[in-house]
Enzyme design. Structure first.
Site, short mmCIF file in Angstrom:
data_model
loop_
_atom_site.label_atom_id
_atom_site.label_comp_id
_atom_site.label_asym_id
_atom_site.label_seq_id
_atom_site.Cartn_x
_atom_site.Cartn_y
_atom_site.Cartn_z
N ILE A 110 0.82 -1.23 0.00
CA ILE A 110 0.00 0.00 0.00
C ILE A 110 0.85 1.28 0.00
CG2 ILE A 110 -2.17 -0.87 0.98
CD1 ILE A 110 -1.12 -0.04 3.75
N HIS A 160 8.09 -11.43 4.94
CA HIS A 160 7.65 -11.03 3.60
C HIS A 160 8.85 -10.65 2.74
CE1 HIS A 160 7.51 -7.55 6.32
NE2 HIS A 160 7.92 -6.82 5.30
P1 AMP Z 1 8.87 -3.98 6.26
O1 AMP Z 1 9.37 -2.67 6.72
O2 AMP Z 1 9.86 -4.79 5.48
O3 AMP Z 1 8.25 -4.77 7.42
O4 AMP Z 1 7.73 -3.66 5.23
C1 AMP Z 1 6.36 -3.74 5.52
C2 AMP Z 1 5.64 -3.30 4.29
O5 AMP Z 1 4.29 -3.68 4.44
C3 AMP Z 1 5.66 -1.80 4.03
O6 AMP Z 1 6.22 -1.55 2.75
C4 AMP Z 1 4.20 -1.39 4.12
O7 AMP Z 1 3.85 -0.40 3.19
C5 AMP Z 1 3.49 -2.69 3.82
N1 AMP Z 1 2.15 -2.82 4.40
C6 AMP Z 1 1.77 -2.60 5.67
N2 AMP Z 1 0.46 -2.87 5.83
C7 AMP Z 1 0.00 -3.28 4.61
C8 AMP Z 1 -1.28 -3.69 4.12
N3 AMP Z 1 -2.34 -3.73 4.90
N4 AMP Z 1 -1.37 -4.04 2.81
C9 AMP Z 1 -0.29 -3.99 1.99
N5 AMP Z 1 0.93 -3.61 2.40
C10 AMP Z 1 1.09 -3.26 3.70
#
Ligand code: AMP
Ligand code: ZN
Length: 152
Positions: free
Chosen positions: A32, A101
């Protein structure tokens, strides 16, 4: 009982998301707060905070899905000049969502300034505005179409 984490909710189809790919074990959906055009996240459906909690075969499976996503992005012309395949494994490595992820982030030669700004917001945990849902759904649809066109 406490609420499942946001990515568990997405894996169970209990939270809104723009789905790119899913099978019995993995799911892929649009980020997002994209750091590049068509930024996708690949997750295991089972909850695991860090990649090392998953066995080696499962880790390989996640990277296999990430490669399929990468191929689909390139078919669409995204990331032709480069792509980050990124895994922030643990808090000290800027992992903000505690569910493993893989990021697949297409880059363009001249997007450094824009991406650096977003990256700064990402690292600080502020993130900034979300991408419009309609845009994410449109990108996810295009990626699903490409993924369906080829088998690995
Ligand atoms: P990290 O810092 O590697 O944990 O990245 C987490 C990622 O998850 C970030 O790029 C956020 O923008 C993404 N994120 C968080 N919540 C959501 C959501 N509900 N749907 C899609 N992406 C998300
Ligand atoms: Zn989870």
């Amino acid at each position: 009982m406490s609420k499942p984490c946001i990515f568990c909710q997405i894996a169970a189809n209990e939270a809104p998301h723009a789905l790119v790919y899913e099978d019995a074990e993995c799911s892929a959906f649009m980020d997002i707060h994209p750091l590049g055009r068509g930024h996708v996240l690949v997750i295991p459906k089972q909850h695991a905070v860090q990649i090392t909690e998953l066995d080696g075969t499962f880790q390989d499976r996640l990277f296999q899905v990430a490669r399929r996503v990468l191929k689909a992005q390139r078919q669409l012309g995204w990331g032709l000049q480069g792509t980050h395949i990124l895994l922030n494994d643990g808090k000290a490595a800027n992992q903000t969502v505690p569910h493993a992820h893989i990021h697949v982030i297409p880059r363009e030669s001249r997007d450094s300034l824009k991406s650096m700004g977003r990256l700064l917001l990402h690292v600080t945990g502020l993130f900034g505005p979300r991408q419009k849902s309609a845009v994410l759904q449109q990108q996810a649809k295009a990626l699903r179409h490409e993924i369906d066109r080829f088998q690995e």
